[in-house]
Design a protein around this motif. Structure first.
Motif: not given
Length: 668
Positions: A527-531, A533-538, A602-605
């Motif tokens: 997980y990166t920082a953007s991940h 951030s996306t988690y928090e929004n979701l 999140i993080g899945s391709h």
């Protein structure tokens, strides 16, 4: 030879009972003498002493019966002239000596002599109604059959208890044993029409037997040797052309149209011509054969004024309907909107009997009028609607019927016929007096609903939706009872939604822990920082929807628990508002589920999985709007059924026919 045989058997006179009886059983020793064909002086003396007329077996066979059955010609030639009364005696099954000869014996000189000197024996029937010739045909006894038919040819047309003549039985067996050839070559001719106009002989037609086997060779042989037989009719099936058309026997129809052309102008008991019967069957080729020879179908009207398109539409033969519609405009135009004696067009009949594919073909043809009214002032849509209501009411009545009343019906797997019938009946389901089973009603109702939806989409009446779907008001007492029931149901649903959403608030979805050593080899996501951030929004979106669903369901539950709900003045308004709140809570649950699924991915391709889940969560709950009226719901259901028809019924019917057309076009 005879004396040796006699000494071997050694008849004991003392064993013969001498008491005076009406009948005496043939003992085993006498039976053995007859079976071995031993005709000695001692045997004759014993037979005369015992009174041969009174000696019988348990089934009533005399010594002459036994002798003929065993083929003991010496015994037969002695007994027949010595005891002439034995010749005409019948056993317990009313079999004469010729019956036994036909089943078990041979056409010996003695049998020939007996047949010539006693012609009445050849027409004697047993308990089954069989003449000796019947039995000879049944047992493939060609020798005796040829003898009998040569002495009395007319017996070939005598019917037994099943209405079958020896000629009919021979046709059933085919040409392999040669008996059919003998019956046709030596058979007597007769007048098909008697003075009073009745067809002779009555019973089952040999031609119908050949048609049933789809055997053109036998048909041609009958046409050559006995062409008058082609005109025979059967009460149930009509003439030979009717029967060949009903089973789709194309080769038979072609042959009969050349040899029995007038049969195409005869009607059966239902008042149908053979071309009408062909339209009932699923053989387009047979209908084509008739139209090639009779290119004026409008002239063929049955006793109810129906043309061939009426019949094809009524019985749902979509292939025949499609073929007729594709014919030349001059030929088809008089059929499309023609009315029968009840004022029904072909579209009326297809609609009224739930023939969905036939209805679709007709309603999509621009030449077919959609709003013609019949004698009851009903359009096709109104007729289909009325009939679907009748079937639905029948199903409900059957389901709610008390056990005592339903038991005799269920024992016959049927429901009362008068409850499912409309004003006209279908020969496949409704022309019979027996009713349909409950399962059949369900399947039939499904077809009716499909048909009604097709008409709604393509031939909707020129009325407003409120007129098409009138609101049915309920008495106040029923409204109160229904409102009370809905309050209970809504309260249960609201509490369940509150419980589920409360659990979701306590334990919101989390990111997967990738630092767990036990899962490292299975999960390589970083997980990166953007991940994050996306988690928090979701997560914010998830909590908003989940808490909103919890609040809405709790509000609905609290409203339903208020004491004022029981007051009629506030009851309906409270139920209406609670329904909206519970629906809103359920929609929010779908949204929360979407956010939870997105967090898990999140993080899945696996983009395809992400899109599928997102689409399911967004599209599915949006199918039904938040507030929908019963009228809009009915319209929506009609369109759903219409597309289901395309998906499951029309596509499966259209594709094979399209492929068949392509093969014919390219001569494959």
């Amino acid at each position: 030879m005879s004396s040796v045989g006699y000494e071997a058997i050694n008849i004991d006179e003392n064993s013969i009972p001498r008491d005076h009886m009406a009948n005496a059983m043939i003992d085993s020793q006498l039976h053995e003498c007859v079976r071995q064909n031993i005709n000695t002086e001692e045997f004759r003396r014993l037979v005369q002493q015992r009174s041969a007329e009174k000696l019988v077996t348990p089934c009533g066979n005399t010594l002459l019966h036994v002798a003929v059955s065993c083929g003991s010609d010496n015994i037969t030639s002695y007994l027949a002239p010595t005891f002439p009364s034995l010749i005409t005696i019948q056993n317990s099954q009313k079999d004469t000596i010729l019956h036994l000869a036909a089943r078990e014996g041979k056409a010996s000189d003695t049998i020939k002599s007996l047949a010539e000197s006693n012609p009445s024996l050849m027409r004697k029937t047993n308990t089954k109604g069989n003449t000796p010739l019947h039995d000879a045909v049944i047992t493939d006894n060609k020798e005796v059959a040829k003898l009998l038919v040569s002495r009395d040819p007319e017996v070939a047309y005598y019917n037994n208890n099943n209405g079958k003549s020896p000629l009919y039985l021979a046709v059933e067996k085919g040409k392999k044993n040669g008996i059919l050839d003998d019956l046709l070559n030596l058979g007597a001719s007769f007048a098909i029409k008697s003075e009073d106009g009745d067809a002779l002989p009555e019973g089952k037609s040999p031609v119908h037997a050949a048609i049933k086997q789809r055997n053109r060779d036998i048909l041609e042989k009958i046409g050559k040797e006995k062409p008058e037989l082609l005109r025979l009719t059967e009460e149930e099936f009509g003439n030979s052309l009717h029967y060949a058309s009903s089973i789709g026997f194309l080769e038979g129809v072609r042959f009969l149209l050349t040899k029995f052309h007038d049969g195409a102008y005869e009607t059966n008991l239902e008042g149908n011509y053979p071309i009408h019967v062909a339209c009932k069957s699923h053989s387009v080729d047979v209908v084509k054969e008739f139209l090639d020879i009779f290119p004026y179908p409008k002239e063929f009207l049955n006793k109810k004024g129906k043309n061939i398109l009426h019949v094809a539409a009524k019985y749902g033969n979509s292939s025949v309907v499609r073929y007729i519609l594709e014919q030349d405009q001059k030929l088809v135009a008089p059929l499309l909107n023609a009315i029968d004696e009840d004022g029904n067009t072909p579209l009326h009949l297809a609609a009224g009997y739930g023939r969905c594919t036939a209805t679709f073909l007709l309603v999509r043809d621009n030449r077919v009028e959609h709003f013609i009214v019949n004698n009851r002032n009903w359009t096709p849509y109104e007729l289909a609607e009325d009939f679907s209501k009748r079937v639905e009411e029948t199903y409900i009545k059957t389901d709610e019927m008390p056990a005592k009343e339903r038991k005799p019906i269920d024992s016959k797997n049927s429901t009362p016929a008068h409850e499912i019938k409309g004003k006209e009946v279908d020969s496949n389901k409704m022309d019979t007096k027996e009713a349909s089973t409950k399962d059949e009603i369900v399947v039939w109702y499904f077809d009716l609903v499909m048909t009604l939806s097709i008409l709604f989409v393509n031939a909707r009446p020129k009325k407003s939706l409120k007129e098409i779907f009138p609101a049915t008001g309920l008495p106040m007492s029923k409204l109160r009872k229904e409102a009370t029931t809905r309050i209970g149901n809504l309260l249960v649903v609201a509490v369940l939604v509150a419980v589920v959403t409360f659990a979701g608030v306590i334990q919101p979805p989390q990111l997967r822990d990738n630092n767990n050593s036990s899962d490292r080899e299975f999960n390589s996501t970083t997980y990166t920082a953007s991940h994050y951030s996306t988690y928090e929004n979701l997560l914010y979106g998830y909590l908003f929807l989940d808490v909103g669903a919890l609040s809405s369901s709790l509000l609905a539950a609290l409203l339903l628990l208020l004491p004022s709900v029981t007051h009629p003045r506030f009851q309906i308004a409270t139920v209406w508002f609670s329904v909206i709140m519970v629906r809103l809570a359920i929609y929010m649950m779908f949204g929360a589920m979407l956010f939870s699924a997105r967090i898990a991915l999140i993080g899945s391709h696996r983009s395809l999985l992400t899109i599928s889940i997102t689409g399911l969560a967004v599209v599915f709950p949006s199918i039904i709007p938040l507030s929908v009226s019963p009228v809009h719901l009915k319209v929506l259901l009609h369109y759903i059924y219409y597309y289901l028809f395309f998906l499951f019924i029309y596509s499966s019917w259209w594709l094979p026919h399209k492929l068949s057309d392509l093969k014919k076009k390219h001569n494959l």
